[in-house]
Motif scaffolding. Structure first.
Motif, PDB file in Angstrom:
ATOM      1  N   SER A  13     -28.544   4.995  45.059  1.00 40.50           N
ATOM      2  CA  SER A  13     -29.327   6.157  45.480  1.00 40.50           C
ATOM      3  C   SER A  13     -29.777   6.937  44.249  1.00 40.50           C
ATOM      4  CB  SER A  13     -28.490   7.047  46.402  1.00 40.50           C
ATOM      5  OG  SER A  13     -27.272   7.436  45.775  1.00 40.50           O
ATOM      6  N   ARG A  34     -31.896   5.589  49.339  1.00 40.53           N
ATOM      7  CA  ARG A  34     -31.505   6.956  49.673  1.00 40.53           C
ATOM      8  C   ARG A  34     -31.914   7.877  48.529  1.00 40.53           C
ATOM      9  NH1 ARG A  34     -27.551   6.973  53.694  1.00 40.53           N
ATOM     10  NH2 ARG A  34     -26.636   8.871  52.901  1.00 40.53           N
ATOM     11  N   ASN A  36     -31.620  11.808  47.399  1.00 47.99           N
ATOM     12  CA  ASN A  36     -31.073  13.147  47.593  1.00 47.99           C
ATOM     13  C   ASN A  36     -32.060  14.188  47.096  1.00 47.99           C
ATOM     14  OD1 ASN A  36     -28.828  11.497  48.098  1.00 47.99           O
ATOM     15  ND2 ASN A  36     -27.409  13.056  47.363  1.00 47.99           N
ATOM     16  N   VAL A  63     -31.990  12.589  51.874  1.00 45.99           N
ATOM     17  CA  VAL A  63     -30.651  13.167  51.996  1.00 45.99           C
ATOM     18  C   VAL A  63     -30.714  14.574  51.403  1.00 45.99           C
ATOM     19  CG1 VAL A  63     -28.186  12.892  51.520  1.00 45.99           C
ATOM     20  CG2 VAL A  63     -29.642  10.861  51.723  1.00 45.99           C
ATOM     21  N   HIS A  65     -29.820  18.336  50.299  1.00 44.12           N
ATOM     22  CA  HIS A  65     -28.607  19.057  49.940  1.00 44.12           C
ATOM     23  C   HIS A  65     -28.554  20.397  50.675  1.00 44.12           C
ATOM     24  CE1 HIS A  65     -27.496  17.009  45.865  1.00 44.12           C
ATOM     25  NE2 HIS A  65     -27.925  16.133  46.755  1.00 44.12           N
ATOM     26  N   SER A  92     -28.933  12.473  57.586  1.00 47.58           N
ATOM     27  CA  SER A  92     -27.967  12.440  56.485  1.00 47.58           C
ATOM     28  C   SER A  92     -28.189  13.651  55.597  1.00 47.58           C
ATOM     29  CB  SER A  92     -28.136  11.163  55.648  1.00 47.58           C
ATOM     30  OG  SER A  92     -27.854  10.010  56.412  1.00 47.58           O
ATOM     31  N   VAL A  93     -27.117  14.385  55.301  1.00 51.99           N
ATOM     32  CA  VAL A  93     -27.209  15.537  54.403  1.00 51.99           C
ATOM     33  C   VAL A  93     -26.056  15.468  53.407  1.00 51.99           C
ATOM     34  CG1 VAL A  93     -28.332  17.006  56.131  1.00 51.99           C
ATOM     35  CG2 VAL A  93     -25.835  17.070  55.874  1.00 51.99           C
ATOM     36  N   PHE A  94     -26.194  16.221  52.328  1.00 55.12           N
ATOM     37  CA  PHE A  94     -25.135  16.328  51.329  1.00 55.12           C
ATOM     38  C   PHE A  94     -24.755  17.796  51.236  1.00 55.12           C
ATOM     39  CE2 PHE A  94     -23.548  16.906  47.010  1.00 55.12           C
ATOM     40  CZ  PHE A  94     -22.639  15.867  46.893  1.00 55.12           C
ATOM     41  N   GLU A 126     -24.376  11.856  59.248  1.00 60.07           N
ATOM     42  CA  GLU A 126     -23.615  11.475  58.053  1.00 60.07           C
ATOM     43  C   GLU A 126     -23.639  12.640  57.070  1.00 60.07           C
ATOM     44  OE1 GLU A 126     -23.565   7.588  55.301  1.00 60.07           O
ATOM     45  OE2 GLU A 126     -25.309   8.877  54.957  1.00 60.07           O
ATOM     46  N   GLY A 128     -22.564  13.777  53.133  1.00 61.03           N
ATOM     47  CA  GLY A 128     -22.076  13.486  51.796  1.00 61.03           C
ATOM     48  C   GLY A 128     -21.341  14.688  51.228  1.00 61.03           C
TER      49      GLY A 128
END
Length: 295
Positions: A13, A34, A36, A63, A65, A92-94, A126, A128
């Motif tokens: 990623s 992926r 971010n 993804v 943040h 999907s996130v962080f 999901e 991260g």
């Protein structure tokens, strides 16, 4: 490149800021990569959402943040998630605590965002979270381990998939030791090892100082740059060659790579594309007839 071909390169990623979105057009990223999108103080929600939209439109996986301490209220978190969902960038996130020393609202850390219940409510599947193989300049080791265990447990309770992305570094040994300790503590989620993409040495050192990453003379030499000659560039070849040689799936679990694009998205994606191209295709299983013939 000197790093040996390795399957690690096939699912790597990368990380961008909102202002990097135009560079996606010229980036050599494989479909499904992926990407971010960071949450910086200097970039508002519109810029981050637009970057996440651009990522998805190019066949990549956004993804975004969420910086917990930058969020001023539950309504701001809900607004952010709703905006990301509107551009299909919320699955999907962080989630990270973020740079501010004091929270701007009710979320002092990533765990408080996870426990808010708003992630699942808005379609997140999901999450991260961060890992620190070399520690954190402002947080003790046991506090970091407790936070990692609590976050993965909270995500498991909410039936949300978890993955860890680590801070970058220049030394392999701390990464391998940290992975072993992570697995020994029962944290068995996938881990992405943070790696700086090709960049100028001065820039790499600047980011290292900012994030408390060790840069002793010995570490720098092993990585491939000199602290006394700062005008050149450095890539992750040596680091990744050593990492690939040291990984043992039974001890270190599921591991992939995450590239910090300090030298620019195009330079990092070109390096990664070249690395992935050198990985041999998986061998097809022999047919029953072939197995019989082979005895």
């Amino acid at each position: 490149m000197t790093a040996p071909p390795h399957s690690l390169f096939l699912d790597a990623s990368v990380e961008i800021t909102g202002k990097d979105a135009p560079a996606l057009e010229g980036a050599a990223l494989a479909p499904g990569t992926r990407v971010n999108v960071t949450h910086l103080a200097s970039e508002g929600l519109d810029a981050r959402v637009e970057a996440a939209r651009a990522v998805g439109e190019r066949g990549l996986i956004p993804v975004p943040h969420l910086s917990a301490r930058r969020l001023r209220s539950p309504s701001e978190l809900a607004e952010t998630l709703a905006a990301l969902r509107s551009v299909r960038a919320v699955e999907s996130v962080f989630v990270v605590a973020g740079d501010p020393t004091a929270p701007h609202g009710p979320y002092p850390d990533a765990l408080s965002v996870i426990r808010s219940g708003l992630l699942e409510e808005h379609g997140v599947r999901e999450v991260g979270i961060a890992g620190y193989p070399e520690g954190h300049p402002a947080i003790g080791a046991e506090t970091l381990w407790s936070a990692l265990e609590e976050k993965t447990a909270a995500l498991r309770e909410q039936n949300l998939a978890a993955a860890v992305t680590t801070q970058f570094g220049f030394a392999v040994d701390p990464v391998l030791r940290w992975l072993e300790e992570t697995r020994a503590r029962g944290v068995d989620v996938p881990v992405r090892i943070g790696v700086p993409g090709p960049a100028g040495v001065r820039r790499l050192l600047s980011y290292a100082r900012r994030f408390g990453v060790a840069t002793s003379t010995g570490i720098a030499r092993k990585y491939g740059f000199s602290l006394t000659h700062l005008m050149g560039t450095a890539g992750p070849d040596r680091f990744l060659g050593t990492l690939a040689a040291g990984l043992v799936p039974e001890r270190h679990g599921e591991v992939a790579l995450h590239f910090y694009t300090f030298g620019g998205l195009e330079a990092t994606s070109a390096w990664l594309s070249a690395a992935a191209a050198e990985v041999p295709p998986p061998r097809s299983p022999r047919s029953p007839a072939a197995r019989t013939t082979a005895g």
